[in-house]
Enzyme design. Structure first.
Site, short mmCIF file in Angstrom:
data_model
loop_
_atom_site.label_atom_id
_atom_site.label_comp_id
_atom_site.label_asym_id
_atom_site.label_seq_id
_atom_site.Cartn_x
_atom_site.Cartn_y
_atom_site.Cartn_z
N VAL A 107 0.83 -1.22 0.00
CA VAL A 107 0.00 0.00 0.00
C VAL A 107 0.86 1.26 0.00
O VAL A 107 0.54 2.25 -0.68
CB VAL A 107 -0.99 0.00 1.20
CG1 VAL A 107 -1.89 1.23 1.17
CG2 VAL A 107 -1.84 -1.27 1.20
N LYS A 133 -6.65 -1.97 9.47
CA LYS A 133 -7.96 -2.37 10.03
C LYS A 133 -7.83 -3.14 11.34
O LYS A 133 -8.64 -2.99 12.25
CB LYS A 133 -8.76 -3.17 9.01
CG LYS A 133 -8.04 -4.37 8.39
CD LYS A 133 -7.45 -4.05 7.04
CE LYS A 133 -6.35 -5.03 6.68
NZ LYS A 133 -6.20 -5.31 5.30
N GLU A 182 -10.08 5.61 5.43
CA GLU A 182 -10.95 5.11 4.35
C GLU A 182 -10.37 3.84 3.70
O GLU A 182 -11.12 2.95 3.29
CB GLU A 182 -11.13 6.21 3.28
CG GLU A 182 -12.17 5.91 2.24
CD GLU A 182 -13.57 5.74 2.80
OE1 GLU A 182 -14.16 6.73 3.23
OE2 GLU A 182 -14.08 4.60 2.80
N GLY A 190 -11.19 -1.25 0.47
CA GLY A 190 -10.15 -0.81 -0.48
C GLY A 190 -10.50 0.53 -1.10
O GLY A 190 -10.60 1.54 -0.41
N ASP A 232 -9.85 -10.60 8.91
CA ASP A 232 -9.75 -9.32 8.18
C ASP A 232 -11.16 -8.77 7.93
O ASP A 232 -11.42 -7.57 8.13
CB ASP A 232 -9.00 -9.58 6.86
CG ASP A 232 -8.85 -8.32 6.04
OD1 ASP A 232 -8.01 -7.49 6.38
OD2 ASP A 232 -9.61 -8.17 5.06
N LYS A 248 -12.93 -5.19 9.46
CA LYS A 248 -13.60 -4.21 8.59
C LYS A 248 -15.07 -4.07 8.98
O LYS A 248 -15.65 -2.98 8.95
CB LYS A 248 -13.46 -4.64 7.13
CG LYS A 248 -12.01 -4.57 6.64
CD LYS A 248 -11.79 -5.34 5.36
CE LYS A 248 -10.37 -5.17 4.83
NZ LYS A 248 -10.08 -6.07 3.70
N1 HSE Z 1 -5.94 -8.87 2.65
C1 HSE Z 1 -6.90 -7.86 2.39
C2 HSE Z 1 -7.91 -8.39 1.38
C3 HSE Z 1 -6.25 -6.63 1.85
O1 HSE Z 1 -7.63 -9.44 0.77
O2 HSE Z 1 -8.97 -7.81 1.22
C4 HSE Z 1 -7.12 -5.42 1.75
O3 HSE Z 1 -7.59 -5.00 3.00
#
Ligand code: HSE
Length: 400
Positions: free
Chosen positions: A16, A98, A122, A127, A194, A198
């Site tokens: 990123v 996150k 954001e 993404g 993940d 989020k």
């Molecule tokens: N590992 C995360 C995904 C990266 O695959 O969405 C983006 O947050």
């Protein structure tokens, strides 16, 4: 901030960070300059001049000429130390971390209040999709009742390729890692963590509710087999890992789980590393946001948008959060979360013994063969918590 060039101190030059660097170099309107980049690995070859880099975080944190610190490192604990130090120093921060945000949200909210600084993130959910600012601002006065989101590009990429190319899970996970979507620890992607982080962020900005990761159920796709894909395909369905939040009065149901989705569902055609978030409001009805959910440039563009927002002194107003904190409902620590309900799920298992740990209320369908066994049953959500992050279990659970 005025029209002057913005000075950025950047932490991290991975996927990123490099995306931000490229996107910034192509920006026509934003006058911003990355002054120093803090990195950890001395031996890694880097595509820009060595004079940009430092290995000591103080070289950035102690500077008093920076307008913003952008934190894009992998390690959530170190990220929290960097972000909280910067905020305590009165500097605005942009992050896409996150895990760090979800694990420390209450504290990070307080730091914003105490230091009167902005923390923007954001890029941390969806993404390139501008979902957080939209939930916070656009749906500010709207009675939002739910969100459902494909929030992990890696899982969606794996699920799409398994279905569309009839390939195996393990083969595709390697491709996702090579494409730069997966976390450095891909367990966070495939076991739904993940998506959980989020989902926690979307819950704050949808409903004003701060939840801790341990309070919310997350089941992932780590145990999926091609038989599950075939089951879905034969019924005209697709499997999607969804983070969901539903509001009913003052109670909230928030969880992460694979779901079967129908062809008529807006999320059905969101494939590969794309993310999609459907929100539903009392008056706006259903609306769906779709965009690239992972990858260097899409996430870099969301980070750039936050940096740009700081130039007009943007901060999240947290109106829903303030309303909940100051309202009549005095429950604290996410006690408004309801995990005490039942739902219909498909469970694929090897030995029936494995099902004993779950509170199964009613079995609607049972199939057993030499190749695969499954049931479609009603279970209590709270009994599924024994599967959260459980590396021993081989059950695959999917909401029907
Ligand atoms: N590992 C995360 C995904 C990266 O695959 O969405 C983006 O947050």
């Amino acid at each position: 901030m005025s029209e002057k060039e913005i000075s950025i101190g950047l932490f991290g030059f991975g996927c990123v960070g490099q995306g931000l660097y490229d996107v910034l170099n192509h920006s026509q309107s934003l006058k911003a300059n990355i002054t120093t980049i803090g990195v950890k690995d001395h031996s890694k070859p880097r595509k820009i001049d060595a004079s940009f880099f430092t290995f000591k975080k103080e070289d950035i944190l102690k500077r008093d000429d920076l307008d913003v610190i952008v934190e894009l490192i992998d390690d959530a604990e170190e990220a929290f130390r960097i972000v909280s130090t910067a905020m305590n120093n009165g500097v605005n921060v942009v992050t896409a971390n996150k895990k760090m945000l979800a694990e420390n949200f209450q504290k990070l909210y307080e730091l914003q209040e105490q230091n009167n600084v902005a923390l923007l993130y954001e890029g941390s959910a969806g993404g390139s999709i501008p979902i957080i600012r939209n939930l916070e601002e656009y749906y500010d006065n709207e009675l939002l009742s739910s969100f459902r989101g494909i929030l992990n590009g890696t899982c969606n990429y794996i699920l799409s390729r398994m279905e569309l190319e009839s390939k195996d899970y393990s083969e595709i996970l390697k491709d996702a890692q090579a494409s730069g979507f997966a976390e450095s620890n891909p367990w966070l992607d495939v076991a739904g963590f993940d998506t959980l982080y989020k989902t926690i962020l979307l819950t704050v900005h949808s409903f004003g509710l701060i939840l801790k990761p341990e309070q919310v159920l997350n089941l992932g796709i780590q145990n999926i087999t091609f038989d599950d894909i075939v089951y879905a395909r034969e019924k005209g369905l697709r499997i999607k890992l969804l983070g969901t939040g539903y509001k009913s009065g003052n109670e909230f149901r928030v969880y992460v789980m694979p779901h079967f989705v129908e062809k008529t569902d807006e999320l059905y055609n969101v494939i590969y590393e794309y993310n999609g978030v459907e929100v539903e409001g009392a008056f706006s009805c259903k609306q769906t946001f779709v965009g690239k959910g992972a990858g260097s440039h899409p996430t870099g563009s969301a980070v750039l948008s936050d940096i740009s927002a700081l130039t007009y002194n943007y901060k999240y107003a947290y109106k829903k959060l303030r309303k909940l904190l100051n309202g009549k409902d005095k429950r604290v620590n996410g006690e408004q979360l309801d995990n005490n309900f039942s739902l219909k799920v498909y469970i694929r298992f090897r030995e029936k013994e494995e099902l004993k740990q779950l509170e199964i209320l009613n079995i609607e369908e049972e199939y057993r063969s030499a190749r695969t066994n499954y049931i479609v049953a009603t279970v209590t959500l709270k009994s599924l918590f024994c599967l959260k992050g459980n590396k021993e279990s081989k059950l695959f659970v999917c909401a029907v």
